[in-house]
Design an enzyme around this catalytic site. Structure first.
Site, PDB file in Angstrom:
ATOM      1  N   HIS A 115     -18.868 -16.546 -24.277  1.00 10.55           N
ATOM      2  CA  HIS A 115     -17.567 -17.067 -24.715  1.00 10.55           C
ATOM      3  C   HIS A 115     -16.761 -17.590 -23.521  1.00 10.55           C
ATOM      4  O   HIS A 115     -16.217 -18.698 -23.555  1.00 10.55           O
ATOM      5  CB  HIS A 115     -16.796 -15.956 -25.440  1.00 10.55           C
ATOM      6  CG  HIS A 115     -15.386 -16.307 -25.801  1.00 10.55           C
ATOM      7  ND1 HIS A 115     -15.025 -16.692 -27.078  1.00 10.55           N
ATOM      8  CD2 HIS A 115     -14.236 -16.325 -25.070  1.00 10.55           C
ATOM      9  CE1 HIS A 115     -13.722 -16.943 -27.103  1.00 10.55           C
ATOM     10  NE2 HIS A 115     -13.221 -16.718 -25.899  1.00 10.55           N
ATOM     11  N   GLU A 116     -16.699 -16.797 -22.467  1.00  6.69           N
ATOM     12  CA  GLU A 116     -15.891 -17.217 -21.312  1.00  6.69           C
ATOM     13  C   GLU A 116     -16.521 -18.424 -20.621  1.00  6.69           C
ATOM     14  O   GLU A 116     -15.809 -19.346 -20.209  1.00  6.69           O
ATOM     15  CB  GLU A 116     -15.690 -16.043 -20.346  1.00  6.69           C
ATOM     16  CG  GLU A 116     -14.976 -14.825 -20.951  1.00  6.69           C
ATOM     17  CD  GLU A 116     -13.605 -15.134 -21.552  1.00  6.69           C
ATOM     18  OE1 GLU A 116     -12.954 -16.099 -21.118  1.00  6.69           O
ATOM     19  OE2 GLU A 116     -13.183 -14.396 -22.472  1.00  6.69           O
ATOM     20  N   HIS A 119     -15.374 -21.556 -22.303  1.00 10.06           N
ATOM     21  CA  HIS A 119     -14.108 -22.163 -21.853  1.00 10.06           C
ATOM     22  C   HIS A 119     -14.343 -23.090 -20.663  1.00 10.06           C
ATOM     23  O   HIS A 119     -13.769 -24.182 -20.592  1.00 10.06           O
ATOM     24  CB  HIS A 119     -13.109 -21.080 -21.455  1.00 10.06           C
ATOM     25  CG  HIS A 119     -12.519 -20.338 -22.608  1.00 10.06           C
ATOM     26  ND1 HIS A 119     -11.988 -20.978 -23.708  1.00 10.06           N
ATOM     27  CD2 HIS A 119     -12.385 -19.002 -22.849  1.00 10.06           C
ATOM     28  CE1 HIS A 119     -11.550 -20.068 -24.570  1.00 10.06           C
ATOM     29  NE2 HIS A 119     -11.783 -18.864 -24.071  1.00 10.06           N
ATOM     30  N   ASP A 125     -10.171 -21.580 -27.452  1.00 12.11           N
ATOM     31  CA  ASP A 125     -10.288 -20.489 -28.427  1.00 12.11           C
ATOM     32  C   ASP A 125     -10.065 -21.048 -29.820  1.00 12.11           C
ATOM     33  O   ASP A 125      -9.196 -21.897 -30.038  1.00 12.11           O
ATOM     34  CB  ASP A 125      -9.219 -19.421 -28.144  1.00 12.11           C
ATOM     35  CG  ASP A 125      -9.581 -18.551 -26.962  1.00 12.11           C
ATOM     36  OD1 ASP A 125     -10.705 -18.013 -26.934  1.00 12.11           O
ATOM     37  OD2 ASP A 125      -8.738 -18.408 -26.064  1.00 12.11           O
TER      38      ASP A 125
HETATM   39 ZN   LIG Z   1     -11.364 -17.177 -25.178  1.00  7.79          ZN
END
Ligand SMILES: [Zn+2]
Length: 179
Positions: A115-116, A119, A125
């Site tokens: 997830h990170e 980014h 998000d």
């Molecule tokens: Zn996030």
């Protein structure tokens, strides 16, 4: 479907104008390489590698590689007791934290790592609450063990690196108030 029809309409319109348009051709150029430095990720180094490999197995236009000695990394990964979070300076550049606050609550570590990295690859998000979405982050149940981007998320990343979109500096936080 709507997008496809729209794209077809645009191609048709351009053809009328005598302009040649390339339609959604798969990228043939070499993928862009982003070097990450996990040396400061403490006990999470292995899961950082796992997060990178997840992306490498699902996108073609960008690759996340461990930074070679003597080279400046694009992405630095740290660990601390806060929420996992990412700081982007531009597309593919910045840093993120493996935060023990989420780890200790039981969030699945490979999902946090992927997830990170998401980014850094240009994804915001999207707190949909769905485990099938990687970028739903902490809005999905703690029990969610899906570490993979969905097809739309992977396509967005491929498109980001196919067209070199610019991304403004941003901060994303796993949960709670912005860091
Ligand atoms: Zn996030």
């Amino acid at each position: 479907m709507l997008l496809r029809k729209l794209a077809a309409a645009i191609v048709a319109a351009l053809a009328v104008l005598g302009v040649q348009a390339v339609t959604a051709a798969p990228a043939t150029a070499a993928p862009r390489i982003l070097y990450y430095d996990a040396s400061q990720a403490q006990e999470f180094r292995a899961v950082v590698t796992q997060g990178a490999q997840i992306w490498n197995s699902r996108v073609a236009n960008v690759r996340l590689e461990p930074v070679p000695a003597g080279r400046t990394p694009n992405i630095r990964v740290y660990a601390d007791n806060g929420w996992p979070r990412a700081y982007t300076s531009s597309l593919g550049n910045g840093s993120w934290y493996m935060g023990r606050q989420a780890v200790n609550q039981g969030y699945y570590q490979p999902r946090i790592a992927a997830h990170e990295f998401g980014h850094l690859l240009g994804l915001p998000d999207r707190r949909t609450g769905l485990c099938a979405d990687l970028m739903s982050g902490s809005s999905a149940p703690v029990s969610c063990t899906n570490p993979n981007p969905n097809a739309r998320e992977a396509t967005t990343v491929n498109n980001n690196f196919a067209t070199a979109v610019t991304a403004r500096p941003q901060t994303f936080t796993w949960a709670g108030a912005a860091a």
